[in-house]
Every structure is written in C-alpha cells, then in structure tokens.
Design a protein around this motif. Sequence first.
Motif, PDB file in Angstrom:
ATOM      1  N   ALA A  52       0.955  -1.209   0.089  1.00  0.00           N
ATOM      2  CA  ALA A  52       0.059  -0.047   0.006  1.00  0.00           C
ATOM      3  C   ALA A  52       0.749   1.317   0.027  1.00  0.00           C
ATOM      4  O   ALA A  52       0.324   2.451   0.087  1.00  0.00           O
ATOM      5  CB  ALA A  52      -0.977  -0.069   1.375  1.00  0.00           C
ATOM      6  N   SER A  53       2.155   1.021   0.028  1.00  0.00           N
ATOM      7  CA  SER A  53       3.074   2.393   0.178  1.00  0.00           C
ATOM      8  C   SER A  53       4.096   2.712  -1.011  1.00  0.00           C
ATOM      9  O   SER A  53       4.221   3.853  -1.287  1.00  0.00           O
ATOM     10  CB  SER A  53       3.942   2.258   1.300  1.00  0.00           C
ATOM     11  OG  SER A  53       3.351   2.031   2.489  1.00  0.00           O
ATOM     12  N   ASN A  54       4.167   1.352  -1.863  1.00  0.00           N
ATOM     13  CA  ASN A  54       4.987   1.534  -2.788  1.00  0.00           C
ATOM     14  C   ASN A  54       4.572   1.180  -4.122  1.00  0.00           C
ATOM     15  O   ASN A  54       3.886   0.232  -4.380  1.00  0.00           O
ATOM     16  CB  ASN A  54       6.367   0.637  -2.608  1.00  0.00           C
ATOM     17  CG  ASN A  54       7.140   1.159  -1.485  1.00  0.00           C
ATOM     18  OD1 ASN A  54       7.595   1.973  -1.547  1.00  0.00           O
ATOM     19  ND2 ASN A  54       7.049   0.346  -0.411  1.00  0.00           N
ATOM     20  N   VAL A  64      10.647  -9.610  -2.212  1.00  0.00           N
ATOM     21  CA  VAL A  64      11.250  -8.530  -2.442  1.00  0.00           C
ATOM     22  C   VAL A  64      10.480  -7.215  -2.415  1.00  0.00           C
ATOM     23  O   VAL A  64       9.174  -7.422  -2.402  1.00  0.00           O
ATOM     24  CB  VAL A  64      12.006  -8.305  -3.812  1.00  0.00           C
ATOM     25  CG1 VAL A  64      13.093  -9.277  -3.834  1.00  0.00           C
ATOM     26  CG2 VAL A  64      11.127  -7.966  -4.963  1.00  0.00           C
ATOM     27  N   THR A  65      11.048  -6.127  -1.884  1.00  0.00           N
ATOM     28  CA  THR A  65      10.280  -4.978  -1.574  1.00  0.00           C
ATOM     29  C   THR A  65      11.029  -3.735  -2.249  1.00  0.00           C
ATOM     30  O   THR A  65      12.213  -3.755  -2.551  1.00  0.00           O
ATOM     31  CB  THR A  65       9.854  -4.693  -0.151  1.00  0.00           C
ATOM     32  OG1 THR A  65       9.136  -3.336  -0.237  1.00  0.00           O
ATOM     33  CG2 THR A  65      11.198  -4.176   0.516  1.00  0.00           C
ATOM     34  N   LYS A  66      10.674  -2.678  -2.504  1.00  0.00           N
ATOM     35  CA  LYS A  66      11.126  -1.490  -2.934  1.00  0.00           C
ATOM     36  C   LYS A  66      12.345  -0.755  -2.160  1.00  0.00           C
ATOM     37  O   LYS A  66      11.903  -0.688  -1.122  1.00  0.00           O
ATOM     38  CB  LYS A  66      10.298  -0.523  -3.524  1.00  0.00           C
ATOM     39  CG  LYS A  66      10.621   0.676  -4.508  1.00  0.00           C
ATOM     40  CD  LYS A  66       9.661   1.511  -5.118  1.00  0.00           C
ATOM     41  CE  LYS A  66      10.033   2.403  -6.062  1.00  0.00           C
ATOM     42  NZ  LYS A  66       8.997   3.263  -6.502  1.00  0.00           N
ATOM     43  N   MET A  67      13.215  -0.376  -2.620  1.00  0.00           N
ATOM     44  CA  MET A  67      14.200   0.245  -2.182  1.00  0.00           C
ATOM     45  C   MET A  67      13.953   1.725  -2.164  1.00  0.00           C
ATOM     46  O   MET A  67      13.781   2.477  -3.226  1.00  0.00           O
ATOM     47  CB  MET A  67      15.858  -0.048  -2.856  1.00  0.00           C
ATOM     48  CG  MET A  67      17.021   0.529  -2.163  1.00  0.00           C
ATOM     49  SD  MET A  67      18.655   0.083  -2.546  1.00  0.00           S
ATOM     50  CE  MET A  67      19.698   1.145  -1.829  1.00  0.00           C
ATOM     51  N   THR A  68      13.939   2.393  -0.939  1.00  0.00           N
ATOM     52  CA  THR A  68      13.482   3.660  -0.869  1.00  0.00           C
ATOM     53  C   THR A  68      14.492   4.646  -0.121  1.00  0.00           C
ATOM     54  O   THR A  68      14.105   5.769   0.241  1.00  0.00           O
ATOM     55  CB  THR A  68      12.145   3.837  -0.262  1.00  0.00           C
ATOM     56  OG1 THR A  68      12.153   3.277   0.953  1.00  0.00           O
ATOM     57  CG2 THR A  68      11.027   3.138  -1.072  1.00  0.00           C
ATOM     58  N   LYS A 102       1.040  -2.945 -19.606  1.00  0.00           N
ATOM     59  CA  LYS A 102       0.982  -2.464 -18.162  1.00  0.00           C
ATOM     60  C   LYS A 102       2.502  -2.899 -17.696  1.00  0.00           C
ATOM     61  O   LYS A 102       2.525  -4.172 -17.367  1.00  0.00           O
ATOM     62  CB  LYS A 102       0.083  -2.709 -17.344  1.00  0.00           C
ATOM     63  CG  LYS A 102      -0.124  -2.277 -16.028  1.00  0.00           C
ATOM     64  CD  LYS A 102      -1.530  -2.467 -15.443  1.00  0.00           C
ATOM     65  CE  LYS A 102      -1.485  -1.851 -14.069  1.00  0.00           C
ATOM     66  NZ  LYS A 102      -2.868  -2.043 -13.411  1.00  0.00           N
ATOM     67  N   LEU A 103       3.597  -2.196 -17.556  1.00  0.00           N
ATOM     68  CA  LEU A 103       4.697  -2.599 -17.042  1.00  0.00           C
ATOM     69  C   LEU A 103       5.040  -2.054 -15.767  1.00  0.00           C
ATOM     70  O   LEU A 103       6.068  -1.598 -15.600  1.00  0.00           O
ATOM     71  CB  LEU A 103       5.859  -2.181 -17.956  1.00  0.00           C
ATOM     72  CG  LEU A 103       5.618  -2.874 -19.646  1.00  0.00           C
ATOM     73  CD1 LEU A 103       6.681  -2.410 -20.395  1.00  0.00           C
ATOM     74  CD2 LEU A 103       5.646  -4.535 -19.489  1.00  0.00           C
ATOM     75  N   TYR A 104       4.178  -1.686 -14.957  1.00  0.00           N
ATOM     76  CA  TYR A 104       4.256  -1.271 -13.645  1.00  0.00           C
ATOM     77  C   TYR A 104       3.213  -1.946 -12.577  1.00  0.00           C
ATOM     78  O   TYR A 104       2.245  -2.303 -13.183  1.00  0.00           O
ATOM     79  CB  TYR A 104       4.150   0.250 -13.647  1.00  0.00           C
ATOM     80  CG  TYR A 104       2.787   0.738 -14.135  1.00  0.00           C
ATOM     81  CD1 TYR A 104       1.852   1.008 -13.110  1.00  0.00           C
ATOM     82  CD2 TYR A 104       2.624   0.859 -15.434  1.00  0.00           C
ATOM     83  CE1 TYR A 104       0.717   1.675 -13.341  1.00  0.00           C
ATOM     84  CE2 TYR A 104       1.387   1.480 -15.726  1.00  0.00           C
ATOM     85  CZ  TYR A 104       0.472   1.910 -14.867  1.00  0.00           C
ATOM     86  OH  TYR A 104      -0.861   2.181 -15.323  1.00  0.00           O
ATOM     87  N   LEU A 105       3.502  -1.626 -11.286  1.00  0.00           N
ATOM     88  CA  LEU A 105       2.505  -2.042 -10.500  1.00  0.00           C
ATOM     89  C   LEU A 105       2.044  -0.876  -9.622  1.00  0.00           C
ATOM     90  O   LEU A 105       2.832  -0.218  -9.013  1.00  0.00           O
ATOM     91  CB  LEU A 105       3.059  -3.091  -9.475  1.00  0.00           C
ATOM     92  CG  LEU A 105       3.786  -4.370  -9.986  1.00  0.00           C
ATOM     93  CD1 LEU A 105       4.134  -5.328  -9.157  1.00  0.00           C
ATOM     94  CD2 LEU A 105       2.589  -5.136 -10.722  1.00  0.00           C
ATOM     95  N   THR A 106       0.867  -0.713  -9.531  1.00  0.00           N
ATOM     96  CA  THR A 106       0.213   0.518  -8.625  1.00  0.00           C
ATOM     97  C   THR A 106      -0.008   0.071  -7.149  1.00  0.00           C
ATOM     98  O   THR A 106       0.160  -1.088  -6.879  1.00  0.00           O
ATOM     99  CB  THR A 106      -1.088   0.798  -9.222  1.00  0.00           C
ATOM    100  OG1 THR A 106      -2.058  -0.372  -9.168  1.00  0.00           O
ATOM    101  CG2 THR A 106      -1.012   1.221 -10.603  1.00  0.00           C
ATOM    102  N   GLY A 150      -1.878  -6.328  -5.087  1.00  0.00           N
ATOM    103  CA  GLY A 150      -2.047  -7.807  -4.647  1.00  0.00           C
ATOM    104  C   GLY A 150      -0.678  -8.460  -4.740  1.00  0.00           C
ATOM    105  O   GLY A 150       0.303  -7.709  -5.293  1.00  0.00           O
ATOM    106  N   THR A 151      -0.538  -9.790  -4.446  1.00  0.00           N
ATOM    107  CA  THR A 151       0.588 -10.611  -4.751  1.00  0.00           C
ATOM    108  C   THR A 151       0.985 -10.551  -6.342  1.00  0.00           C
ATOM    109  O   THR A 151       0.265 -11.120  -6.959  1.00  0.00           O
ATOM    110  CB  THR A 151       0.715 -11.692  -4.092  1.00  0.00           C
ATOM    111  OG1 THR A 151       0.518 -11.710  -2.925  1.00  0.00           O
ATOM    112  CG2 THR A 151       2.019 -12.488  -4.495  1.00  0.00           C
ATOM    113  N   ARG A 152       2.135 -10.053  -6.737  1.00  0.00           N
ATOM    114  CA  ARG A 152       2.616  -9.967  -8.285  1.00  0.00           C
ATOM    115  C   ARG A 152       4.106 -10.534  -8.226  1.00  0.00           C
ATOM    116  O   ARG A 152       4.849 -10.537  -7.357  1.00  0.00           O
ATOM    117  CB  ARG A 152       2.317  -8.358  -8.726  1.00  0.00           C
ATOM    118  CG  ARG A 152       0.967  -7.883  -8.735  1.00  0.00           C
ATOM    119  CD  ARG A 152       0.041  -8.733  -9.507  1.00  0.00           C
ATOM    120  NE  ARG A 152       0.713  -8.741 -10.922  1.00  0.00           N
ATOM    121  CZ  ARG A 152       0.252  -7.834 -11.926  1.00  0.00           C
ATOM    122  NH1 ARG A 152      -0.124  -6.617 -11.497  1.00  0.00           N
ATOM    123  NH2 ARG A 152       0.855  -7.811 -13.157  1.00  0.00           N
TER     124      ARG A 152
END
Length: 206
Positions: free
Chosen positions: A34-36, A58-62, A93-97, A101-103
């Motif tokens: 919900a944040s990235n 994995v999660t986004k590096m911020t 669509k080459l991005y995740l909003t 959900g799990t992608r």
Amino acid sequence: MANVSRPRGLSPVGTLTGAAFNEQGQLFAIASDASNTYAIGDVVKLTAGSDANGIAYVTKMTADSDLPMGVIVGVRPADPGVSLEGTNIDLAKLYLTLSSGTRYVYVITDPTVVFEAQADSYALADVNKNAGANWTADQTTLAQSAPQSSTTIKASTVLAMGSSGSLALPFTVIGLAQRQDNAAGAYAKVNVIFNRHQFKQAQGTA
C-alpha cells in the motif's frame, strides 16, 4: 545541446567482466504493497518470507541505507495456474500500482552488471566516486504510456571512495554514458555499478 530530463531508473548496459548483458532476470514475488509502486528500473531489496510456492519476496528500495539486491527488468502480466479464458491481459502495463495484490517481477541480481542512470547533476570529477540516489516510493506518474522508475543519482551525496560515509552509499559512478546526446551537467546520464549489494562486499572493504 542541454541534456533532457528523462529519468527511467537503472537500465542495464553491460557487465564489468566485458561479457554482454544476457538479458536474464530472476523471478521474485512482491506482496500487496500500500506504500510503494513498482516499475521497470526500480531497485529492490530482499524482505522476509516467500509466497506459497517458495518464491522469495522483495520490496522497493527507498533509502540509501537499504541493502540493494537488484533491479526490476520485467513484470509478469499473468500468473500460471489460473484459467485466463475470457480475461483481458494488458501486456503494455509494465508497472504495479499501490495495493496490486501479490505480483511477480523479474530482477537482475548480478552485482557485475553496469547500469545507466540519470543524475540530477554530474561533474567529470565525480568519476570513480560513490553516490546515493533520489528515491520515490509512490511514483504518481506511472500512468504514462511508457512508465519507468523515477530513481536518479543524487549529486549532493557523491563521495570519494574511502572517505567517511562513502562505503554506506549504494552506487559507484564509473563514467559518463558515451553518446552524442549526453554531456556532463544537469540531467547527465552516467554508468554506475552497485557499491553495496546483497551478493558482494562494498568497494574498498577488506
């Protein structure tokens, strides 16, 4: 001619070994976030756990203090095991909003890969120095036709290798991208490698 500001995160352009980049990525899962937002060119880090099939999350590096693991080079548009009959699949669509959900994404995890990235500013004296980045968690411009990461190299955090604080920075600038539409100064495109990485020691450490 002035450089054009067109940030797209990190784009693979070669390897430190001299071999061509083989365009391969490793599959990782991203839990609903919900944040990235996530786009091609974003840097990600490992996080705890995996999906039901054992695919690591994995999660986004911020932040510069995060330990990078790799760069997103692909987003899987559909997952196996579910009937796709009658389902419209948006292959563009080459991005995740947010809260997608799990992608699943494909990530370059090889620490020898060289990447091109835009710097907010770049001086020729910054070659062979370590640098941080300008990080954006929720990229609000992802709806454009060719969405890319907004991550750029941050000139104000460039430090000489071996100087205080330099080992903590995620990137090493190894040169200016060599092409006619690029020059030192604002929005210069530079070639970088990971200084800190999940699978290597930082530059200059024993």
